[in-house]
Design a protein around this motif. Structure first.
Motif, PDB file in Angstrom:
ATOM      1  N   THR A 197      14.020  -6.544  -4.572  1.00 58.56           N
ATOM      2  CA  THR A 197      13.728  -5.980  -5.888  1.00 58.56           C
ATOM      3  C   THR A 197      12.326  -6.361  -6.351  1.00 58.56           C
ATOM      4  O   THR A 197      12.159  -7.105  -7.321  1.00 58.56           O
ATOM      5  CB  THR A 197      14.780  -6.438  -6.910  1.00 58.56           C
ATOM      6  OG1 THR A 197      14.840  -7.870  -6.885  1.00 58.56           O
ATOM      7  CG2 THR A 197      16.135  -5.865  -6.593  1.00 58.56           C
ATOM      8  N   ILE A 198      11.320  -5.851  -5.645  1.00 56.25           N
ATOM      9  CA  ILE A 198       9.943  -6.049  -6.077  1.00 56.25           C
ATOM     10  C   ILE A 198       9.294  -4.675  -6.247  1.00 56.25           C
ATOM     11  O   ILE A 198       9.783  -3.663  -5.753  1.00 56.25           O
ATOM     12  CB  ILE A 198       9.132  -6.913  -5.095  1.00 56.25           C
ATOM     13  CG1 ILE A 198       8.918  -6.171  -3.773  1.00 56.25           C
ATOM     14  CG2 ILE A 198       9.788  -8.263  -4.877  1.00 56.25           C
ATOM     15  CD1 ILE A 198       7.881  -6.816  -2.889  1.00 56.25           C
ATOM     16  N   THR A 199       8.182  -4.684  -6.954  1.00 56.91           N
ATOM     17  CA  THR A 199       7.422  -3.462  -7.198  1.00 56.91           C
ATOM     18  C   THR A 199       5.970  -3.701  -6.843  1.00 56.91           C
ATOM     19  O   THR A 199       5.409  -4.750  -7.176  1.00 56.91           O
ATOM     20  CB  THR A 199       7.521  -3.046  -8.679  1.00 56.91           C
ATOM     21  OG1 THR A 199       8.886  -2.816  -9.021  1.00 56.91           O
ATOM     22  CG2 THR A 199       6.718  -1.782  -8.951  1.00 56.91           C
ATOM     23  N   ILE A 200       5.367  -2.752  -6.143  1.00 57.99           N
ATOM     24  CA  ILE A 200       3.930  -2.762  -5.918  1.00 57.99           C
ATOM     25  C   ILE A 200       3.341  -1.603  -6.708  1.00 57.99           C
ATOM     26  O   ILE A 200       3.715  -0.447  -6.504  1.00 57.99           O
ATOM     27  CB  ILE A 200       3.584  -2.644  -4.420  1.00 57.99           C
ATOM     28  CG1 ILE A 200       4.103  -3.881  -3.669  1.00 57.99           C
ATOM     29  CG2 ILE A 200       2.076  -2.505  -4.222  1.00 57.99           C
ATOM     30  CD1 ILE A 200       3.850  -3.855  -2.177  1.00 57.99           C
ATOM     31  N   MET A 251      12.307  -1.876  -2.132  1.00 58.75           N
ATOM     32  CA  MET A 251      11.222  -2.142  -3.068  1.00 58.75           C
ATOM     33  C   MET A 251      10.677  -0.821  -3.598  1.00 58.75           C
ATOM     34  O   MET A 251      10.767   0.213  -2.943  1.00 58.75           O
ATOM     35  CB  MET A 251      10.110  -2.921  -2.385  1.00 58.75           C
ATOM     36  CG  MET A 251       9.458  -2.201  -1.220  1.00 58.75           C
ATOM     37  SD  MET A 251       7.764  -2.696  -0.948  1.00 58.75           S
ATOM     38  CE  MET A 251       7.016  -2.056  -2.413  1.00 58.75           C
ATOM     39  N   SER A 252      10.103  -0.876  -4.791  1.00 59.07           N
ATOM     40  CA  SER A 252       9.536   0.306  -5.432  1.00 59.07           C
ATOM     41  C   SER A 252       8.029   0.315  -5.196  1.00 59.07           C
ATOM     42  O   SER A 252       7.334  -0.659  -5.505  1.00 59.07           O
ATOM     43  CB  SER A 252       9.845   0.291  -6.934  1.00 59.07           C
ATOM     44  OG  SER A 252       9.303   1.421  -7.562  1.00 59.07           O
ATOM     45  N   PHE A 253       7.539   1.414  -4.649  1.00 59.83           N
ATOM     46  CA  PHE A 253       6.133   1.552  -4.278  1.00 59.83           C
ATOM     47  C   PHE A 253       5.514   2.608  -5.183  1.00 59.83           C
ATOM     48  O   PHE A 253       5.722   3.801  -4.997  1.00 59.83           O
ATOM     49  CB  PHE A 253       6.048   1.973  -2.806  1.00 59.83           C
ATOM     50  CG  PHE A 253       4.724   1.722  -2.149  1.00 59.83           C
ATOM     51  CD1 PHE A 253       4.372   0.460  -1.716  1.00 59.83           C
ATOM     52  CD2 PHE A 253       3.843   2.774  -1.953  1.00 59.83           C
ATOM     53  CE1 PHE A 253       3.161   0.243  -1.084  1.00 59.83           C
ATOM     54  CE2 PHE A 253       2.631   2.566  -1.327  1.00 59.83           C
ATOM     55  CZ  PHE A 253       2.285   1.297  -0.892  1.00 59.83           C
ATOM     56  N   LYS A 254       4.765   2.143  -6.188  1.00 60.59           N
ATOM     57  CA  LYS A 254       4.239   3.044  -7.224  1.00 60.59           C
ATOM     58  C   LYS A 254       2.965   3.725  -6.730  1.00 60.59           C
ATOM     59  O   LYS A 254       1.854   3.351  -7.107  1.00 60.59           O
ATOM     60  CB  LYS A 254       3.964   2.264  -8.505  1.00 60.59           C
ATOM     61  CG  LYS A 254       5.200   1.683  -9.162  1.00 60.59           C
ATOM     62  CD  LYS A 254       6.023   2.772  -9.794  1.00 60.59           C
ATOM     63  CE  LYS A 254       7.202   2.224 -10.555  1.00 60.59           C
ATOM     64  NZ  LYS A 254       8.054   3.272 -11.108  1.00 60.59           N
ATOM     65  N   VAL A 277      11.279   1.033   1.514  1.00 64.54           N
ATOM     66  CA  VAL A 277      10.246   1.405   0.550  1.00 64.54           C
ATOM     67  C   VAL A 277      10.645   2.693  -0.164  1.00 64.54           C
ATOM     68  O   VAL A 277      10.831   3.734   0.479  1.00 64.54           O
ATOM     69  CB  VAL A 277       8.880   1.600   1.244  1.00 64.54           C
ATOM     70  CG1 VAL A 277       7.833   2.063   0.240  1.00 64.54           C
ATOM     71  CG2 VAL A 277       8.433   0.299   1.914  1.00 64.54           C
ATOM     72  N   ALA A 278      10.790   2.610  -1.482  1.00 62.60           N
ATOM     73  CA  ALA A 278      11.030   3.802  -2.302  1.00 62.60           C
ATOM     74  C   ALA A 278       9.684   4.288  -2.803  1.00 62.60           C
ATOM     75  O   ALA A 278       9.049   3.638  -3.639  1.00 62.60           O
ATOM     76  CB  ALA A 278      11.950   3.468  -3.468  1.00 62.60           C
TER      77      ALA A 278
END
Length: 391
Positions: A261-264, A1-4, A59-60
């Motif tokens: 494939t989710i983004t926070i 997942m992409s961790f903004k 977690v990216a």
């Protein structure tokens, strides 16, 4: 997942899908994620792992440029995720950075927190600095190379794992020149190229033709080196299902499974894959936030059901394709159009087919073609069993 964790950047790359592809929500979101939001995000992921039986949370740590949160807050956010998620699932963290702010203190922190590191560079100076420049239009190449040398030295000293590199395919460039520069001149053996995050609404046929030629040239460079230490992820992924039944199973799972494939976002909003918010408001503002929703509730929403349906219903033309089990229709954003949503083949269809054909040809010198084609047949059967086709 992409961790903004950061929605600002110290570079101004004109191709950036996050800042320049239609999604302006970063303008109103917090520039940097708060520790309080990270706490809620950690609990959100931990509860999701428990309820859905997810053994590993990857977690990216992403941006924008994630290092712009500053060292103190970066550590606080990472330690918060470790404290909240790790008791319930294996936590894997990696950071993708442009390297501009990297120094030895950052490296020590990554080492202490067991964070893998990827760095972005688009090729030699004359290529990289045409697009990867700062707000004053100063090229970033020299600063990136300084960061790469620090990463390599830290890896040799055992502080961090092998660093990876990520490059964007740019029009008019040479795959051989960039491959040679990254692998043989900079000494980065773990890297990949990112395809432009284009859809049917904004793609260029000339660019997709170029990307096909670029990808085939890249494959040839990798095959010529014939060195297992050189890890070009996208090329390895093309090979995997040809070689083993396990590779086939992994590819099928990748095609049909969207759970990672989710983004926070920095304000705690939850959205699908990082590339999708740029194409439609419905993927940008989902109504889910880590403070008010659970991961299970997010997956139960009609939007997610629609995405799952899109993944499992590639267009009818894909049903007849000999590479169905290896491609599955392609990445969602590359299938999107306003009129047909995701019911299109990927804009990179010709490129994918060309790569599969070349890999089959290459392997025929080392394997029985009957075994190769039997594995392809099996992958197609498995894909057909998972997918439902629409005209």
């Amino acid at each position: 997942m992409s961790f903004k964790m950061s929605e600002v950047c110290n570079l101004d790359c004109p191709y950036c899908y996050f800042f320049f592809n239609g999604d302006d929500s970063y303008k109103t979101n917090p520039a940097r994620m708060s520790v309080e939001t990270a706490e809620r995000a950690g609990k959100f992921l931990a509860q999701g792992a428990q309820e859905l039986g997810i053994p590993t949370v990857s977690v990216a740590l992403h941006g924008g440029e994630p290092l712009m949160v500053g060292k103190k807050r970066f550590r606080e956010i990472a330690e918060t995720l470790m404290r909240t998620v790790s008791p319930h699932a294996e936590l894997q963290m990696g950071v993708q950075t442009n390297g501009i702010l990297l120094d030895e203190e950052w490296i020590r922190m990554f080492s202490e927190l067991n964070i893998s590191v990827g760095i972005s560079i688009d090729g030699p100076k004359h290529v990289n600095d045409t697009v990867r420049y700062d707000k004053k239009r100063r090229g970033s190449y020299d600063r990136i190379v300084k960061a790469i040398e620090l990463l390599k030295k830290s890896h040799q000293e055992g502080l961090i794992g092998e660093p990876g590199a990520l490059a964007v395919i740019l029009p008019g460039t040479s795959a051989r020149e960039i491959y040679t520069h990254i692998v043989h001149e900079l000494g980065l053996l773990k890297f990949d190229f990112m395809l432009p995050k284009d859809s049917w609404e904004n793609y260029s046929p000339e660019m997709t033709d170029f990307i096909e030629k670029f990808s085939l040239e890249l494959l040839e460079c990798w095959l010529e080196d014939d060195d297992p230490k050189i890890n070009v992820r996208s090329m390895k992924n093309v090979f995997a299902p040809f070689l083993t039944d396990f590779g086939v199973d992994m590819r099928i799972n990748y095609i049909v499974d969207l759970t990672e494939t989710i983004t926070i976002r920095s304000n705690g909003d939850v959205s699908p894959d990082d590339s999708l918010p740029s194409i439609s408001e419905e993927y940008r503002h989902t109504g889910c936030n880590v403070a008010t929703s659970t991961l299970k509730e997010f997956y139960d929403r009609p939007l997610w059901s629609d995405l799952r349906s899109s993944v499992s219903t590639p267009p009818e033309t894909c049903a007849k394709c000999e590479w169905l089990g290896y491609c599955g229709g392609g990445e969602l954003i590359t299938r999107y159009s306003k009129s047909r949503k995701f019911n299109n083949p990927t804009i990179y269809c010709s490129r994918n087919k060309a790569l599969y054909r070349r890999v089959r040809q290459y392997l025929s010198d080392y394997m029985d073609l009957k075994d190769i084609d039997e594995r392809t047949r099996r992958s197609n059967e498995l894909a057909a069993a998972e997918l439902v086709f629409e005209a």
